[in-house]
Enzyme design. Sequence first.
Site, PDB file in Angstrom:
ATOM      1  N   SER A 125       0.814  -1.208   0.000  1.00  0.00           N
ATOM      2  CA  SER A 125       0.000   0.000   0.000  1.00  0.00           C
ATOM      3  C   SER A 125       0.849   1.260   0.000  1.00  0.00           C
ATOM      4  CB  SER A 125      -0.877  -0.006   1.247  1.00  0.00           C
ATOM      5  OG  SER A 125      -1.549   1.226   1.363  1.00  0.00           O
ATOM      6  N   TYR A 149      -1.963  -0.774  10.789  1.00  0.00           N
ATOM      7  CA  TYR A 149      -2.230  -1.373   9.478  1.00  0.00           C
ATOM      8  C   TYR A 149      -1.016  -1.208   8.559  1.00  0.00           C
ATOM      9  CZ  TYR A 149      -3.812  -1.579   4.623  1.00  0.00           C
ATOM     10  OH  TYR A 149      -3.901  -1.855   3.278  1.00  0.00           O
ATOM     11  N   LYS A 153       1.889  -3.914   6.720  1.00  0.00           N
ATOM     12  CA  LYS A 153       2.295  -3.956   5.307  1.00  0.00           C
ATOM     13  C   LYS A 153       3.814  -3.844   5.187  1.00  0.00           C
ATOM     14  CE  LYS A 153      -1.679  -4.444   3.351  1.00  0.00           C
ATOM     15  NZ  LYS A 153      -2.008  -5.734   2.750  1.00  0.00           N
TER      16      LYS A 153
HETATM   17  P1  NAD Z   1     -11.149  -6.752   1.130  1.00  0.00           P
HETATM   18  O1  NAD Z   1     -11.387  -6.708   2.596  1.00  0.00           O
HETATM   19  O2  NAD Z   1     -12.312  -6.565   0.231  1.00  0.00           O
HETATM   20  O3  NAD Z   1     -10.432  -8.139   0.752  1.00  0.00           O
HETATM   21  C1  NAD Z   1      -9.576  -8.816   1.624  1.00  0.00           C
HETATM   22  C2  NAD Z   1     -10.041 -10.264   1.707  1.00  0.00           C
HETATM   23  O4  NAD Z   1      -9.186 -10.984   2.590  1.00  0.00           O
HETATM   24  C3  NAD Z   1     -11.468 -10.414   2.244  1.00  0.00           C
HETATM   25  O5  NAD Z   1     -12.218 -11.202   1.348  1.00  0.00           O
HETATM   26  C4  NAD Z   1     -11.291 -11.089   3.599  1.00  0.00           C
HETATM   27  O6  NAD Z   1     -12.378 -11.934   3.903  1.00  0.00           O
HETATM   28  C5  NAD Z   1      -9.995 -11.850   3.383  1.00  0.00           C
HETATM   29  N1  NAD Z   1      -9.236 -12.135   4.608  1.00  0.00           N
HETATM   30  C6  NAD Z   1      -8.893 -11.267   5.583  1.00  0.00           C
HETATM   31  N2  NAD Z   1      -8.182 -11.911   6.527  1.00  0.00           N
HETATM   32  C7  NAD Z   1      -8.068 -13.208   6.133  1.00  0.00           C
HETATM   33  C8  NAD Z   1      -7.456 -14.356   6.690  1.00  0.00           C
HETATM   34  N3  NAD Z   1      -6.828 -14.313   7.867  1.00  0.00           N
HETATM   35  N4  NAD Z   1      -7.512 -15.512   6.005  1.00  0.00           N
HETATM   36  C9  NAD Z   1      -8.164 -15.591   4.823  1.00  0.00           C
HETATM   37  N5  NAD Z   1      -8.771 -14.529   4.247  1.00  0.00           N
HETATM   38  C10 NAD Z   1      -8.726 -13.355   4.908  1.00  0.00           C
HETATM   39  O7  NAD Z   1     -10.013  -5.697   0.808  1.00  0.00           O
HETATM   40  P2  NAD Z   1      -9.448  -5.165  -0.597  1.00  0.00           P
HETATM   41  O8  NAD Z   1      -9.775  -3.733  -0.690  1.00  0.00           O
HETATM   42  O9  NAD Z   1      -9.841  -6.085  -1.689  1.00  0.00           O
HETATM   43  O10 NAD Z   1      -7.894  -5.268  -0.303  1.00  0.00           O
HETATM   44  C11 NAD Z   1      -7.115  -6.379  -0.703  1.00  0.00           C
HETATM   45  C12 NAD Z   1      -5.697  -6.184  -0.212  1.00  0.00           C
HETATM   46  O11 NAD Z   1      -5.180  -4.964  -0.751  1.00  0.00           O
HETATM   47  C13 NAD Z   1      -5.568  -6.076   1.305  1.00  0.00           C
HETATM   48  O12 NAD Z   1      -4.400  -6.743   1.703  1.00  0.00           O
HETATM   49  C14 NAD Z   1      -5.431  -4.580   1.530  1.00  0.00           C
HETATM   50  O13 NAD Z   1      -4.698  -4.295   2.699  1.00  0.00           O
HETATM   51  C15 NAD Z   1      -4.670  -4.160   0.285  1.00  0.00           C
HETATM   52  N6  NAD Z   1      -4.884  -2.742  -0.065  1.00  0.00           N
HETATM   53  C16 NAD Z   1      -6.148  -2.259  -0.212  1.00  0.00           C
HETATM   54  C17 NAD Z   1      -6.345  -0.910  -0.513  1.00  0.00           C
HETATM   55  C18 NAD Z   1      -7.728  -0.351  -0.644  1.00  0.00           C
HETATM   56  O14 NAD Z   1      -7.877   0.872  -0.553  1.00  0.00           O
HETATM   57  N7  NAD Z   1      -8.774  -1.152  -0.888  1.00  0.00           N
HETATM   58  C19 NAD Z   1      -5.238  -0.064  -0.679  1.00  0.00           C
HETATM   59  C20 NAD Z   1      -3.957  -0.596  -0.545  1.00  0.00           C
HETATM   60  C21 NAD Z   1      -3.797  -1.945  -0.236  1.00  0.00           C
END
Ligand code: NAD
Length: 335
Positions: A125, A149, A153
């Site tokens: 991120s 958080y 990362k």
């Molecule tokens: P999201 O919450 O929609 O997807 C994350 C998924 O991981 C979910 O389906 C959740 O059920 C699953 N999950 C969480 N913990 C788990 C575990 N212990 N075991 C198995 N599954 C688990 O989030 P997103 O927006 O799709 O983000 C995906 C990734 O990208 C994340 O790692 C997030 O930190 C990173 N990210 C997101 C953003 C954003 O703004 N959306 C920005 C930068 C980075």
Amino acid sequence: MSIKTIFVTGGAGYIGSHTCIELLQANYNVIVYDNLANSKLESLRRVEQITGKSITFIKGDIRDKDALKNAMTGCDAVIHFAGLKAVGESVEKPLLYYDNNVLGSLCLFHVMQELLIKNIVFSSSATMYGDPEFLPLTEVHRCEATNPYGETKLAIEMMLRALYNSDKDWQIALLRYFNPVGAHESGLIGEDPSGIPNNLMPFITQVAVGKRKQLAVFGNDYQTPDGTGVRDYIHVVDLAKGHLKALEALGRFECDAINLGTGKGYSVLELVGAFEQASGQSIPYIIQDRRPGDISECYADPRKAKDLLGWEAELSLNKMCVDSWRWQKHNPDGY
Ligand code: NAD
Ligand code: UDP
């Protein structure tokens, strides 16, 4: 070795489900492993509907090594999305975040090593750049997490770099996302936050659909053209395509961090204006105090992604708004 079967942790979530579409359309076999802590299985059913292809889904937690081992055997590469991502919650429950994200990733990497699966694309991120010392942000900008958080990362990036330094057979891409918004243009899948959205775009779409009265704009006294915060919004479909490109480029570069952004910054009020134009809905808002921890301005230098992956964002702010609105309008209560 050619890569055919991709193990997608967190693949039922927002970015993961969009990435599954790109993977299936490129004829990869997809195994999604998700504990559904922040997603619904319906997202994957819809991915199958969109692509006409099937996904293997395994409900499981990345902290469960035995389950991981069973599920991962035979896979060629991992795209690792699984994680908790709410900054505020991470401040309140740091141990939960370290446990889920850091310990979970550690378990995943252990199992990968054991099974000799050494190809991975990781969701990092731009949050770890903190308050920018210069703009646009290049990958050499110092990293300092400002909340638990972001710390998770940073820790996971460090683990992967160390792993690569210990064994150059690992092929690793650390993708630093800017602000993903938008939805698949079918309107069938999109972002489905539980409770009150933390992020700007889902809040705007919920105001537009009548679920919330008005938007609170967090501060209009930043050093930006209209005083509101500036971010690099990127269409989630562009982001998903970036994963495919990263997967295909694995091994052509050192274990490295790569920005996935557009290179353009828009303010909160610019996004509100673009959304109003795209949707024909008016978005009432009030100005509130700054949100603690927020920075003024943040946007990517996306050149490294172009050089290393041959990828660049293509979809406009208008398209981000049109697609976010289509998803919200057709699914006012999410999945
Ligand atoms: P999201 O919450 O929609 O997807 C994350 C998924 O991981 C979910 O389906 C959740 O059920 C699953 N999950 C969480 N913990 C788990 C575990 N212990 N075991 C198995 N599954 C688990 O989030 P997103 O927006 O799709 O983000 C995906 C990734 O990208 C994340 O790692 C997030 O930190 C990173 N990210 C997101 C953003 C954003 O703004 N959306 C920005 C930068 C980075
Ligand atoms: N923001 C806002 N009101 C909201 C949510 C966000 O004014 O209800 C602002 C926030 O201050 C920031 C921008 O919108 O300037 C993007 O915030 P978001 O939480 O979507 O992403 P961040 O960049 O903080 O991760």
